[in-house]
Motif scaffolding. Sequence first.
Motif, PDB file in Angstrom:
ATOM      1  N   SER A   6      -5.979  -0.635  31.868  1.00 62.15           N
ATOM      2  CA  SER A   6      -5.529  -1.627  32.839  1.00 62.15           C
ATOM      3  C   SER A   6      -5.393  -1.069  34.257  1.00 62.15           C
ATOM      4  O   SER A   6      -5.815  -1.724  35.220  1.00 62.15           O
ATOM      5  N   THR A  11      -7.437  -2.510  37.515  1.00 64.23           N
ATOM      6  CA  THR A  11      -6.708  -2.996  38.693  1.00 64.23           C
ATOM      7  C   THR A  11      -7.249  -2.364  39.971  1.00 64.23           C
ATOM      8  O   THR A  11      -7.490  -3.058  40.971  1.00 64.23           O
ATOM      9  N   SER A  62     -10.662  -3.730  40.789  1.00 66.50           N
ATOM     10  CA  SER A  62     -10.606  -5.093  41.339  1.00 66.50           C
ATOM     11  C   SER A  62     -10.252  -5.070  42.824  1.00 66.50           C
ATOM     12  O   SER A  62     -10.805  -5.843  43.612  1.00 66.50           O
TER      13      SER A  62
END
Length: 349
Positions: free
Chosen positions: A158, A162, A165
């Motif tokens: 994750s 992140t 992104s």
Amino acid sequence: MFLTSDAYAISVSLIAITLAVAGIILGLGYALDDKRLKEFGKSEIIQALISGAIIGGLILVFGPSGLIATVTNGIVSGSSLGAACQGFMSGNYAICFAYNYLVGLTPVAINGQQYQSLAVTSMGTLVSLAGAYTAIGMIGAVQLNLGFVSVSLSSVLSPIMTQLSYVIEAVSAALIAIEAQGVLLAFISVSALTVLLPAGLVLRTVYLTRRLGGALIAIVIGLWGVFPLTYVLNAQLISNYSSIDANSTATSFMSFASSAGNGIVESVAGIGQSNSTKETNGILSGISSTLSSVVRDFENLFNSVVDWLALLIIQVFFLPIFSLAITVISIKEFAKVLGTEIDLGRFRF
């Protein structure tokens, strides 16, 4: 043609009318011994002569072999810069280079080296980063069912997704800014000498719109002659720092992440078919090793992409602000020479 025959004829006709009307007013001033009429008539005659001189001067400045074309082409060629010019940009090589430096499909030459445009480089990197994001997402979607417990890899990956992104959003914003600047340069190339300059000349010869006409002419000089040259300067400043190839790094990471994801999926399938704890532990150890490699390679990717992204932000946002500031200052100074003022309110340069 930098100045249409219709605009030239209208401007000359308006100057002739202004001279005739000013002469009549001056004659009435002397006949009536009216000081105000005398001063107004003399002033309008002087302004008409100035307008005529401006038209002649602009022919010398904006012509195909005029001052601006000679200066811009000389600066660009003297700086060892090269670009393939589109037909509508052939009259100003600085605009041609700036446009291709931003959004051109063919490489530009800077100091003898070939560089892809910012749009092409950014698009390639964006596609590679999106592919890497998808590949990592595939790995994160894997769930390990170990009988009494189920473990998801999404929590491990994750933070990586992140960060990716954020980078993808930044590159997307930069790409939009690049395209906007390319459209602006294309608009200047198409309309500056064919629409804005003729309109400015016509307005400059009319008493009520003289200041507006002078402002338009100053804007054309700034946009056509100064603004594209600032991009030439920007390209020279950046050329020594553009050796980072984030696109190839992101592509390599995407390929690695895809193969790693397929390997992890196959390993998970193997867990369900394993007949011993030792075999299961070996598969889990392999998955852990693969995840460690993904994290390690992502660190290298992130360092490379962040360095490239910082340079891209400087090229796309900070240096264009510098270019606009120089252009605005030049427009204000040219406007003073043409007998008008451009007030930007709170913005002082």
